[in-house]
Design a protein around this motif. Structure first.
Motif, PDB file in Angstrom:
ATOM      1  N   ARG A   4       0.835  -1.202   0.000  1.00 29.06           N
ATOM      2  CA  ARG A   4       0.000   0.000   0.000  1.00 29.06           C
ATOM      3  C   ARG A   4       0.871   1.254   0.000  1.00 29.06           C
ATOM      4  N   THR A   5       1.891   1.267   0.830  1.00 25.96           N
ATOM      5  CA  THR A   5       2.802   2.409   0.883  1.00 25.96           C
ATOM      6  C   THR A   5       3.565   2.548  -0.425  1.00 25.96           C
ATOM      7  N   VAL A  46       4.211   5.196  -6.078  1.00 21.00           N
ATOM      8  CA  VAL A  46       4.109   5.185  -7.533  1.00 21.00           C
ATOM      9  C   VAL A  46       3.107   6.225  -8.016  1.00 21.00           C
ATOM     10  N   VAL A  47       1.976   6.323  -7.346  1.00 20.57           N
ATOM     11  CA  VAL A  47       0.974   7.316  -7.728  1.00 20.57           C
ATOM     12  C   VAL A  47       1.521   8.732  -7.532  1.00 20.57           C
ATOM     13  N   ARG A  59      -1.747  -3.733  -5.884  1.00 20.33           N
ATOM     14  CA  ARG A  59      -2.263  -2.918  -4.793  1.00 20.33           C
ATOM     15  C   ARG A  59      -2.644  -1.529  -5.286  1.00 20.33           C
ATOM     16  N   ALA A  60      -1.852  -0.951  -6.191  1.00 21.71           N
ATOM     17  CA  ALA A  60      -2.193   0.361  -6.749  1.00 21.71           C
ATOM     18  C   ALA A  60      -3.514   0.293  -7.511  1.00 21.71           C
ATOM     19  N   GLY A  61      -3.731  -0.803  -8.227  1.00 16.38           N
ATOM     20  CA  GLY A  61      -4.989  -0.940  -8.960  1.00 16.38           C
ATOM     21  C   GLY A  61      -6.194  -0.991  -8.051  1.00 16.38           C
ATOM     22  N   HIS A  72      -4.854   1.056 -16.890  1.00 16.67           N
ATOM     23  CA  HIS A  72      -4.650  -0.311 -17.354  1.00 16.67           C
ATOM     24  C   HIS A  72      -3.621  -0.950 -16.434  1.00 16.67           C
ATOM     25  N   LEU A  73      -3.722  -2.267 -16.245  1.00 15.44           N
ATOM     26  CA  LEU A  73      -2.838  -2.949 -15.303  1.00 15.44           C
ATOM     27  C   LEU A  73      -2.314  -4.244 -15.908  1.00 15.44           C
ATOM     28  N   ALA A  74      -1.001  -4.448 -15.814  1.00 12.89           N
ATOM     29  CA  ALA A  74      -0.379  -5.709 -16.230  1.00 12.89           C
ATOM     30  C   ALA A  74       0.457  -6.241 -15.083  1.00 12.89           C
TER      31      ALA A  74
END
Length: 292
Positions: free
Chosen positions: A83-84, A89-90, A115-117, A126-128
């Motif tokens: 989470r941290t 990244v965000v 976790r970011a998604g 989009h997530l990979a």
């Protein structure tokens, strides 16, 4: 001279009070953030990043605790929780001018991306995820003798002290073991890049262990909370994975379907370090994801 991704500019970006990330950036267009795995740095994306930078802004950071990014002292389970690290990244993307971006991660970086998604669906378009299971599912899947493939997960899950001392006593042998055992094509990681991975890991033993320790504790708690609440990944998701089911006896695609509404799951014939073994195929899969 340290290896770099040709054509990429390097900078250090503050993402928290005591954390600056080392990041390589190039290209123009819709932003894509690429997160590395263990025991690597952002260099693992060198081929894929160069491909995508032809028509995207490509952002390749070293995760907190890895590479040349800052390595804050572990002062609680949250320091290296996914989470941290996802918030890092965000924040990084926003500091570089991007409120919304595509995100791809490998191994540890894929856990951060996952976790970011979940935590930031407004930011991740989009997530990979490359060659992982979500943390909760990973621990549930490991059992019996087959769990020996994940011995390092259990070692680094221990309370602070023992694992750090053991790994530091023979760091190159420890980290080098995974670089050798997890690759199908040894030439995919040339000596100069391998040496850089080992250098970076030698300097980061406490923070790498703290990252893994979080995955045996607080990260599982976060996944359990999301599963109980029915939270799912709402963006298009691509997962590339070795045939873990044959070795460990589970259906990886079905596990991922429990988390993602719009999923494309593919079993691939590469080793774990697929972005280095088959970069053209990985770049193609990411481009297909970005057009969904």
């Amino acid at each position: 001279m340290k290896p770099t991704i040709p054509g990429f500019d390097h900078q250090r970006v503050s993402v928290a009070e005591d954390v600056r990330l080392n990041v390589a950036v190039a290209g123009a267009g819709a932003p894509v953030v690429l997160l590395h795995g263990f025991p690597q740095t952002h260099l693992m994306w060198r081929h894929v990043a160069a491909d995508l930078a032809a028509d995207h802004t490509v952002i390749c950071p070293d995760l907190r605790g890895y590479g040349d990014s800052d390595k804050p002292r572990e002062d609680g389970p949250g320091t290296y929780s996914k989470r941290t690290m996802a918030q890092d990244v965000v924040t990084l993307a926003r500091r570089l001018g991007h409120d919304r971006f595509a995100l791809a991660g490998h191994d540890r970086g894929a856990l951060v991306a996952f976790r970011a998604g979940l935590d930031h669906p407004d930011a991740v378009s989009h997530l990979a995820c490359l060659d992982i299971l979500p943390t909760l599912d990973m621990w549930d899947a490991l059992h019996g003798r087959s769990a020996a493939v994940g011995f390092h997960l259990y070692l680094m899950a221990q309370p602070p002290g023992l694992a750090e001392r053991m790994i530091s006593a023979s760091a190159d042998a420890f980290f080098g073991h995974f670089l050798d055992a997890w690759v199908n094509r040894p030439d995919a990681i040339p000596p100069r890049v391998r040496a850089e991975y080992l250098r970076a890991c030698r300097a980061a033993v406490p923070s790498i262990v703290a990252d893994y320790r979080a995955s045996a504790g607080i990260d599982v708690e976060h996944d359990e909370t999301d599963r109980a609440a029915g939270h799912r990944l709402s963006m298009p998701v691509t997962v590339l994975q070795q045939d873990w089911g044959a070795a460990l006896g589970f259906d990886a695609g079905a596990l991922w379907e429990s988390w993602a509404d719009d999923l494309r799951h593919a079993t691939v014939p590469y080793g774990h370090f697929m972005a280095e073994e088959a970069p053209a195929d990985v770049a193609k899969a990411l481009r297909e994801l970005l057009h969904r």
